[in-house]
Design an enzyme around this catalytic site. Structure first.
Site, PDB file in Angstrom:
ATOM      1  N   LYS A  13       0.835  -1.214   0.000  1.00 50.94           N
ATOM      2  CA  LYS A  13       0.000   0.000   0.000  1.00 50.94           C
ATOM      3  C   LYS A  13       0.869   1.263   0.000  1.00 50.94           C
ATOM      4  O   LYS A  13       0.621   2.191  -0.752  1.00 50.94           O
ATOM      5  CB  LYS A  13      -0.905   0.062   1.255  1.00 50.94           C
ATOM      6  CG  LYS A  13      -1.939  -1.023   1.337  1.00 50.94           C
ATOM      7  CD  LYS A  13      -2.916  -0.760   2.463  1.00 50.94           C
ATOM      8  CE  LYS A  13      -2.299  -0.770   3.857  1.00 50.94           C
ATOM      9  NZ  LYS A  13      -1.842  -2.077   4.309  1.00 50.94           N
ATOM     10  N   ARG A  88      -9.695   1.562   8.639  1.00 49.94           N
ATOM     11  CA  ARG A  88      -9.358   0.164   8.888  1.00 49.94           C
ATOM     12  C   ARG A  88     -10.539  -0.604   9.461  1.00 49.94           C
ATOM     13  O   ARG A  88     -10.409  -1.809   9.711  1.00 49.94           O
ATOM     14  CB  ARG A  88      -8.194   0.101   9.885  1.00 49.94           C
ATOM     15  CG  ARG A  88      -6.836  -0.094   9.239  1.00 49.94           C
ATOM     16  CD  ARG A  88      -5.822  -0.115  10.348  1.00 49.94           C
ATOM     17  NE  ARG A  88      -4.649  -0.888  10.063  1.00 49.94           N
ATOM     18  CZ  ARG A  88      -3.528  -0.390   9.550  1.00 49.94           C
ATOM     19  NH1 ARG A  88      -3.464   0.864   9.192  1.00 49.94           N
ATOM     20  NH2 ARG A  88      -2.489  -1.166   9.380  1.00 49.94           N
ATOM     21  N   ARG A 127      10.940  -6.483   5.468  1.00 49.81           N
ATOM     22  CA  ARG A 127      10.815  -5.019   5.320  1.00 49.81           C
ATOM     23  C   ARG A 127      11.787  -4.316   6.262  1.00 49.81           C
ATOM     24  O   ARG A 127      11.981  -4.719   7.406  1.00 49.81           O
ATOM     25  CB  ARG A 127       9.380  -4.606   5.654  1.00 49.81           C
ATOM     26  CG  ARG A 127       9.180  -3.112   5.731  1.00 49.81           C
ATOM     27  CD  ARG A 127       7.737  -2.710   5.594  1.00 49.81           C
ATOM     28  NE  ARG A 127       6.836  -3.339   6.552  1.00 49.81           N
ATOM     29  CZ  ARG A 127       5.509  -3.263   6.457  1.00 49.81           C
ATOM     30  NH1 ARG A 127       4.940  -2.615   5.472  1.00 49.81           N
ATOM     31  NH2 ARG A 127       4.748  -3.867   7.357  1.00 49.81           N
ATOM     32  N   ARG A 162      10.798  -2.529  11.693  1.00 47.19           N
ATOM     33  CA  ARG A 162       9.698  -2.049  12.526  1.00 47.19           C
ATOM     34  C   ARG A 162       9.500  -3.031  13.675  1.00 47.19           C
ATOM     35  O   ARG A 162       9.561  -4.238  13.475  1.00 47.19           O
ATOM     36  CB  ARG A 162       8.402  -1.986  11.700  1.00 47.19           C
ATOM     37  CG  ARG A 162       8.255  -0.737  10.902  1.00 47.19           C
ATOM     38  CD  ARG A 162       7.106  -0.798   9.932  1.00 47.19           C
ATOM     39  NE  ARG A 162       5.815  -1.180  10.496  1.00 47.19           N
ATOM     40  CZ  ARG A 162       4.657  -1.040   9.858  1.00 47.19           C
ATOM     41  NH1 ARG A 162       4.622  -0.526   8.644  1.00 47.19           N
ATOM     42  NH2 ARG A 162       3.531  -1.410  10.407  1.00 47.19           N
ATOM     43  N   ARG A 173      -1.315 -11.042  14.974  1.00 46.77           N
ATOM     44  CA  ARG A 173      -2.429 -10.230  15.489  1.00 46.77           C
ATOM     45  C   ARG A 173      -2.896  -9.231  14.414  1.00 46.77           C
ATOM     46  O   ARG A 173      -4.089  -9.054  14.197  1.00 46.77           O
ATOM     47  CB  ARG A 173      -1.936  -9.466  16.737  1.00 46.77           C
ATOM     48  CG  ARG A 173      -2.957  -8.624  17.413  1.00 46.77           C
ATOM     49  CD  ARG A 173      -3.826  -9.433  18.377  1.00 46.77           C
ATOM     50  NE  ARG A 173      -5.026  -8.703  18.747  1.00 46.77           N
ATOM     51  CZ  ARG A 173      -6.251  -8.995  18.348  1.00 46.77           C
ATOM     52  NH1 ARG A 173      -6.476 -10.034  17.579  1.00 46.77           N
ATOM     53  NH2 ARG A 173      -7.272  -8.289  18.734  1.00 46.77           N
TER      54      ARG A 173
HETATM   55  P1  AMP Z   1       0.692   0.512   9.204  1.00 50.60           P
HETATM   56  O1  AMP Z   1       1.945   1.274   9.022  1.00 50.60           O
HETATM   57  O2  AMP Z   1      -0.444   1.006   8.323  1.00 50.60           O
HETATM   58  O3  AMP Z   1       0.886  -0.984   9.108  1.00 50.60           O
HETATM   59  O4  AMP Z   1       0.189   0.812  10.704  1.00 50.60           O
HETATM   60  C1  AMP Z   1       0.973   0.424  11.810  1.00 50.60           C
HETATM   61  C2  AMP Z   1       0.092   0.344  13.038  1.00 50.60           C
HETATM   62  O5  AMP Z   1      -0.481   1.642  13.323  1.00 50.60           O
HETATM   63  C3  AMP Z   1      -1.116  -0.586  12.925  1.00 50.60           C
HETATM   64  O6  AMP Z   1      -0.783  -1.933  13.185  1.00 50.60           O
HETATM   65  C4  AMP Z   1      -2.034  -0.002  14.005  1.00 50.60           C
HETATM   66  O7  AMP Z   1      -1.599  -0.383  15.291  1.00 50.60           O
HETATM   67  C5  AMP Z   1      -1.793   1.497  13.858  1.00 50.60           C
HETATM   68  N1  AMP Z   1      -2.748   2.091  12.909  1.00 50.60           N
HETATM   69  C6  AMP Z   1      -2.476   2.591  11.663  1.00 50.60           C
HETATM   70  N2  AMP Z   1      -3.593   3.040  11.082  1.00 50.60           N
HETATM   71  C7  AMP Z   1      -4.604   2.822  11.957  1.00 50.60           C
HETATM   72  C8  AMP Z   1      -6.017   3.036  11.917  1.00 50.60           C
HETATM   73  N3  AMP Z   1      -6.612   3.555  10.837  1.00 50.60           N
HETATM   74  N4  AMP Z   1      -6.737   2.703  13.017  1.00 50.60           N
HETATM   75  C9  AMP Z   1      -6.147   2.187  14.112  1.00 50.60           C
HETATM   76  N5  AMP Z   1      -4.839   1.920  14.204  1.00 50.60           N
HETATM   77  C10 AMP Z   1      -4.060   2.229  13.137  1.00 50.60           C
END
Ligand code: AMP
Length: 221
Positions: A13, A88, A127, A162, A173
């Site tokens: 993404k 999400r 990654r 990360r 999870r």
């Molecule tokens: P990502 O970089 O998109 O994989 O996001 C990393 C983490 O940020 C996710 O695993 C969630 O814990 C948190 N996160 C990102 N976007 C959201 C969202 N829209 N709602 C809730 N938590 C989020």
């Protein structure tokens, strides 16, 4: 134009959103990136969000939704945004519709990236991201390695993994949450007639950059 990137973790993404943003000038708004910047800046929001992120859980809507709402009012967002990581859940999608409605806008395109699960896990494990909180470049040590091992091509800072990519429990999870809470958004946006599903997989030799190239042709029309 309001574009949403949908898809499980590791489907690309961020890669697709980054290319679209560069080519169209529409800003990429990644909730994950905003959280990670706040975590590294040790802001109150970052400290709170990290409690959830490190274990692979979603950050509560009370924190996430106002953060996105505020971001949509920035000057650079007046011609639209590419949302990467938001919404999400169905609740977040409904709140987004309300926000956009008030601004006289709507979701124009939802790109749903689909990748086989074994590839997704492999991509999360391989990654690496730039440790410079203002750079946020992302690499894959197998598919898209940096020129010098462990060093960011863009800014020369060390790369790191990360925290949520290095913990198998957090990975599982996040994938569980994706299936349970995020995947219903596919139907939500399909019903609105704005969904475009794209397969991204090494097995068909189609990666994020290929998808972005095709999408650009549609967007620019
Ligand atoms: P990502 O970089 O998109 O994989 O996001 C990393 C983490 O940020 C996710 O695993 C969630 O814990 C948190 N996160 C990102 N976007 C959201 C969202 N829209 N709602 C809730 N938590 C989020």
């Amino acid at each position: 134009m309001i574009i949403i990137m949908l898809g499980a973790q590791g489907t690309g993404k961020g890669t697709v959103a980054g290319i679209l943003s560069k080519e169209t000038g529409i800003p990429q708004v990644s909730t994950g990136d905003i959280f990670r910047k706040n975590i590294s800046d040790k802001t109150e929001l970052g400290i709170k969000a990290n409690e959830y992120i490190s274990s692979g859980n979603l950050v509560p809507d009370e924190i996430t939704v106002p953060m996105v709402q505020d971001r949509l009012t920035w000057d650079d967002a007046k011609n639209g945004v590419i949302l990467d990581g938001f919404p999400r859940t169905i609740e977040q999608a409904e709140k987004l519709d309300e926000m956009l409605n008030k601004m006289g806008k709507k979701v124009d395109l939802v790109v749903n990236l689909v990748t086989p699960r074994d590839e997704i896990i492999d991509r999360m494990v391989t990654r690496r991201i730039c440790s410079n909180k203002d750079c946020k470049a992302s690499y894959n040590i197998k598919l898209d390695p940096p020129k010098v091992e462990g060093i960011c091509d863009k800014c020369g800072s060390p790369l790191k993994q990360r925290e949520d990519d290095s913990d198998p429990e957090a990975i599982n999870r996040r994938l569980e949450i994706y299936e349970e809470k995020t995947s219903p958004l596919v139907k939500y946006y399909e019903d609105k007639g704005v969904l475009r599903t794209e397969k991204v997989s090494i097995s068909i030799n189609r990666m994020g950059a290929d998808v972005a190239k095709d999408l650009l042709e549609i967007i620019k029309k």
